[in-house]
Motif scaffolding. Structure first.
Motif, PDB file in Angstrom:
ATOM      1  N   HIS A  25       0.782  -1.253   0.165  1.00 41.85           N
ATOM      2  CA  HIS A  25       0.003   0.001   0.079  1.00 41.85           C
ATOM      3  C   HIS A  25       0.899   1.290   0.013  1.00 41.85           C
ATOM      4  O   HIS A  25       1.504   1.660   1.103  1.00 41.85           O
ATOM      5  CB  HIS A  25      -0.911   0.071   1.272  1.00 41.85           C
ATOM      6  CG  HIS A  25      -1.772   1.114   1.236  1.00 41.85           C
ATOM      7  ND1 HIS A  25      -2.541   1.507   0.007  1.00 41.85           N
ATOM      8  CD2 HIS A  25      -2.267   1.757   2.444  1.00 41.85           C
ATOM      9  CE1 HIS A  25      -3.422   2.810   0.777  1.00 41.85           C
ATOM     10  NE2 HIS A  25      -3.181   2.779   2.034  1.00 41.85           N
ATOM     11  N   VAL A  27       1.458   4.998   0.397  1.00 42.47           N
ATOM     12  CA  VAL A  27       0.864   6.120   1.288  1.00 42.47           C
ATOM     13  C   VAL A  27       1.164   7.520   0.544  1.00 42.47           C
ATOM     14  O   VAL A  27       0.485   8.284   0.412  1.00 42.47           O
ATOM     15  CB  VAL A  27       0.931   6.136   2.612  1.00 42.47           C
ATOM     16  CG1 VAL A  27       0.376   7.103   3.266  1.00 42.47           C
ATOM     17  CG2 VAL A  27       0.597   4.941   3.153  1.00 42.47           C
ATOM     18  N   GLY A  46      -8.381  13.603   2.910  1.00 42.45           N
ATOM     19  CA  GLY A  46      -9.237  12.735   3.124  1.00 42.45           C
ATOM     20  C   GLY A  46      -8.817  11.743   4.181  1.00 42.45           C
ATOM     21  O   GLY A  46      -7.561  11.565   4.257  1.00 42.45           O
ATOM     22  N   SER A  47      -9.841  11.044   4.649  1.00 40.52           N
ATOM     23  CA  SER A  47      -9.353   9.911   5.591  1.00 40.52           C
ATOM     24  C   SER A  47      -8.458   8.721   5.024  1.00 40.52           C
ATOM     25  O   SER A  47      -8.829   8.544   3.996  1.00 40.52           O
ATOM     26  CB  SER A  47     -10.472   9.199   6.193  1.00 40.52           C
ATOM     27  OG  SER A  47     -10.126   8.246   7.208  1.00 40.52           O
ATOM     28  N   GLY A  48      -7.159   8.507   5.578  1.00 37.02           N
ATOM     29  CA  GLY A  48      -6.332   7.707   4.868  1.00 37.02           C
ATOM     30  C   GLY A  48      -5.532   8.017   3.907  1.00 37.02           C
ATOM     31  O   GLY A  48      -4.662   7.282   3.257  1.00 37.02           O
ATOM     32  N   SER A  49      -5.354   9.570   3.873  1.00 40.34           N
ATOM     33  CA  SER A  49      -4.646  10.217   2.865  1.00 40.34           C
ATOM     34  C   SER A  49      -3.213  10.376   3.251  1.00 40.34           C
ATOM     35  O   SER A  49      -2.299  10.736   2.382  1.00 40.34           O
ATOM     36  CB  SER A  49      -5.240  11.316   2.534  1.00 40.34           C
ATOM     37  OG  SER A  49      -5.126  12.325   3.413  1.00 40.34           O
ATOM     38  N   GLY A  50      -2.913   9.831   4.564  1.00 41.60           N
ATOM     39  CA  GLY A  50      -1.508   9.959   4.659  1.00 41.60           C
ATOM     40  C   GLY A  50      -1.071  11.194   5.723  1.00 41.60           C
ATOM     41  O   GLY A  50       0.180  11.272   5.810  1.00 41.60           O
ATOM     42  N   LYS A  51      -1.921  11.834   6.427  1.00 36.98           N
ATOM     43  CA  LYS A  51      -1.571  13.052   6.981  1.00 36.98           C
ATOM     44  C   LYS A  51      -0.971  12.647   8.119  1.00 36.98           C
ATOM     45  O   LYS A  51       0.178  12.992   8.700  1.00 36.98           O
ATOM     46  CB  LYS A  51      -2.917  13.776   7.221  1.00 36.98           C
ATOM     47  CG  LYS A  51      -3.651  14.159   6.321  1.00 36.98           C
ATOM     48  CD  LYS A  51      -5.028  14.830   6.504  1.00 36.98           C
ATOM     49  CE  LYS A  51      -6.168  14.042   7.649  1.00 36.98           C
ATOM     50  NZ  LYS A  51      -6.855  12.806   6.681  1.00 36.98           N
ATOM     51  N   SER A  52      -1.480  11.743   9.094  1.00 38.97           N
ATOM     52  CA  SER A  52      -1.132  11.496  10.475  1.00 38.97           C
ATOM     53  C   SER A  52       0.522  10.778   9.993  1.00 38.97           C
ATOM     54  O   SER A  52       1.250  11.057  10.862  1.00 38.97           O
ATOM     55  CB  SER A  52      -1.802  10.401  11.114  1.00 38.97           C
ATOM     56  OG  SER A  52      -2.977  11.133  11.597  1.00 38.97           O
ATOM     57  N   THR A  53       0.535   9.883   8.989  1.00 38.89           N
ATOM     58  CA  THR A  53       1.796   9.318   8.857  1.00 38.89           C
ATOM     59  C   THR A  53       2.670  10.242   8.757  1.00 38.89           C
ATOM     60  O   THR A  53       3.834  10.191   9.140  1.00 38.89           O
ATOM     61  CB  THR A  53       1.660   8.152   7.581  1.00 38.89           C
ATOM     62  OG1 THR A  53       0.796   7.193   7.808  1.00 38.89           O
ATOM     63  CG2 THR A  53       2.862   7.607   7.265  1.00 38.89           C
TER      64      THR A  53
HETATM   65  P1  ADP Z   1      -4.907   9.815   7.658  1.00 43.76           P
HETATM   66  O1  ADP Z   1      -4.218  10.446   8.687  1.00 43.76           O
HETATM   67  O2  ADP Z   1      -4.979  10.945   6.404  1.00 43.76           O
HETATM   68  O3  ADP Z   1      -6.299   9.644   7.724  1.00 43.76           O
HETATM   69  P2  ADP Z   1      -2.937   7.935   8.032  1.00 43.76           P
HETATM   70  O4  ADP Z   1      -1.500   8.440   7.708  1.00 43.76           O
HETATM   71  O5  ADP Z   1      -3.174   7.582   9.326  1.00 43.76           O
HETATM   72  O6  ADP Z   1      -4.060   8.864   7.164  1.00 43.76           O
HETATM   73  O7  ADP Z   1      -2.807   6.564   7.128  1.00 43.76           O
HETATM   74  C1  ADP Z   1      -2.277   6.461   5.672  1.00 43.76           C
HETATM   75  C2  ADP Z   1      -2.618   5.038   5.111  1.00 43.76           C
HETATM   76  O8  ADP Z   1      -1.599   4.208   5.800  1.00 43.76           O
HETATM   77  C3  ADP Z   1      -3.954   4.390   5.576  1.00 43.76           C
HETATM   78  O9  ADP Z   1      -4.222   3.608   4.522  1.00 43.76           O
HETATM   79  C4  ADP Z   1      -3.620   3.423   6.771  1.00 43.76           C
HETATM   80  O10 ADP Z   1      -4.367   2.195   6.923  1.00 43.76           O
HETATM   81  C5  ADP Z   1      -2.118   3.213   6.550  1.00 43.76           C
HETATM   82  N1  ADP Z   1      -1.253   2.832   7.639  1.00 43.76           N
HETATM   83  C6  ADP Z   1      -0.850   4.041   8.497  1.00 43.76           C
HETATM   84  N2  ADP Z   1      -0.197   3.557   9.689  1.00 43.76           N
HETATM   85  C7  ADP Z   1       0.075   2.186   9.164  1.00 43.76           C
HETATM   86  C8  ADP Z   1       0.959   1.247   9.823  1.00 43.76           C
HETATM   87  N3  ADP Z   1       1.603   1.448  11.033  1.00 43.76           N
HETATM   88  N4  ADP Z   1       0.757   0.020   9.243  1.00 43.76           N
HETATM   89  C9  ADP Z   1       0.104  -0.388   8.069  1.00 43.76           C
HETATM   90  N5  ADP Z   1      -0.618   0.575   7.537  1.00 43.76           N
HETATM   91  C10 ADP Z   1      -0.809   1.736   8.051  1.00 43.76           C
END
Ligand code: ADP
Ligand code: MG
Length: 275
Positions: A25, A27, A46-53
């Motif tokens: 996947h 990101v 959007g949700s899951g767009s990778g902001k927190s990461t």
């Molecule tokens: P956002 O904060 O924008 O909603 P995230 O950064 O939390 O998005 O996550 C982005 C994508 O990466 C999502 O599809 C999430 O499921 C995936 N993801 C985030 N952290 C992990 C992890 N530690 N292991 C596997 N997948 C992850």
């Protein structure tokens, strides 16, 4: 903003060609982003767009697969433990869930980073903690209370006070108004602007709160499809016809938030100041 138009802005966070994958996947794909000193920089998407990461990568909690990240001029790649610790002390983070320790008073919670990372005595630590408490608009008596006794808004402020304990240059906020009632959320607008203008902090926040974004964000980066779809002030973003950006400004909430600001295009230097 403290950056004059004719001066090249000082870049405090610089991401170049960042790629992040979890298994297959993808990101982030060749993501580039620059944050300037003294601005309130918002990240939306959007949700899951990778902001927190992305935030986790900037604060050394996750390593991208490739690309380069520099924070305060320091390349995060291959940092020694000592250099990483030194750098971590230069930023404060307020996570979505405040993360205060329930067994400590508010004042003790705020003083915790000082106890861990300085040699200051108890009295000095309490004095500094009390100042940070005041900076976030909490009354002195709140310092003696325990987190369970606080409202959601007060809890966020206390967590913010703790993030400010070590006088950071950078402040990261993940969804600072999430879960707050409208009145408490409105207070966060002022707080963020004060921190930028009075204390010269650079603030990076993740938020989908359009009211907050209109009030405080100097520039906004829109994440989508693994990259930054655009970086601009809200007034400019609102006019773009990009399918990754449009949805944020549509729907009742988006329209209501836009109705709250004058429809004219203010000069950038003043557009985000409180009215
Ligand atoms: P956002 O904060 O924008 O909603 P995230 O950064 O939390 O998005 O996550 C982005 C994508 O990466 C999502 O599809 C999430 O499921 C995936 N993801 C985030 N952290 C992990 C992890 N530690 N292991 C596997 N997948 C992850
Ligand atoms: Mg997130």
């Amino acid at each position: 903003m403290n950056v004059a138009a004719n001066i090249v802005p000082d870049i405090v966070i610089d991401l170049q060609q960042v790629c992040t994958r979890f298994g297959t996947h993808e990101v982030h794909r060749n993501l580039n982003l620059q944050v300037r000193r003294g601005e309130v920089f918002a990240i939306i998407g959007g949700s899951g767009s990778g902001k927190s990461t992305l935030l986790r990568e900037i604060i050394l909690l996750h390593q991208p697969n490739s690309g380069r990240i520099k924070v305060l001029g320091v390349d995060l790649n291959g940092l020694s433990r000592a250099a990483a610790l030194k750098l971590r002390l230069r930023w404060g983070v307020m996570f979505q869930k405040g993360g205060l320790f329930g067994s400590l008073t508010v004042l003790e919670n705020i003083g915790l980073p000082l106890r861990e990372h300085t040699k200051l005595g108890d009295r000095e630590i309490d004095d500094i903690a009390a100042k940070k408490l005041a900076m976030t608009g909490l009354k002195p008596e709140v310092g003696a209370q325990y987190p369970a006794q606080l409202s959601g808004g007060m809890m966020k402020r206390a967590a913010l006070a703790r993030a400010l304990a070590l006088d950071p240059e950078l402040l990261f906020l993940d969804e600072p108004t999430a879960g707050l009632d409208p009145q408490s959320a409105a207070g966060v607008d002022e707080l963020v602007i004060n921190l930028r203008d009075q204390f010269g902090l650079t603030i990076v926040m993740i938020s989908h709160d359009l009211d907050l974004l209109w009030q405080v964000a100097d520039r906004v980066a829109v994440l989508g499809e693994g990259t930054v779809q655009g970086v601009a002030a809200m007034v400019e973003l609102a006019q773009l016809d990009n399918p990754s950006i449009r949805p944020f400004f549509e729907g009742a909430r988006g329209r209501a938030a836009q109705a709250g600001v004058p429809p004219i295009s203010l000069p950038k230097e003043t557009s985000s100041k409180p009215k």
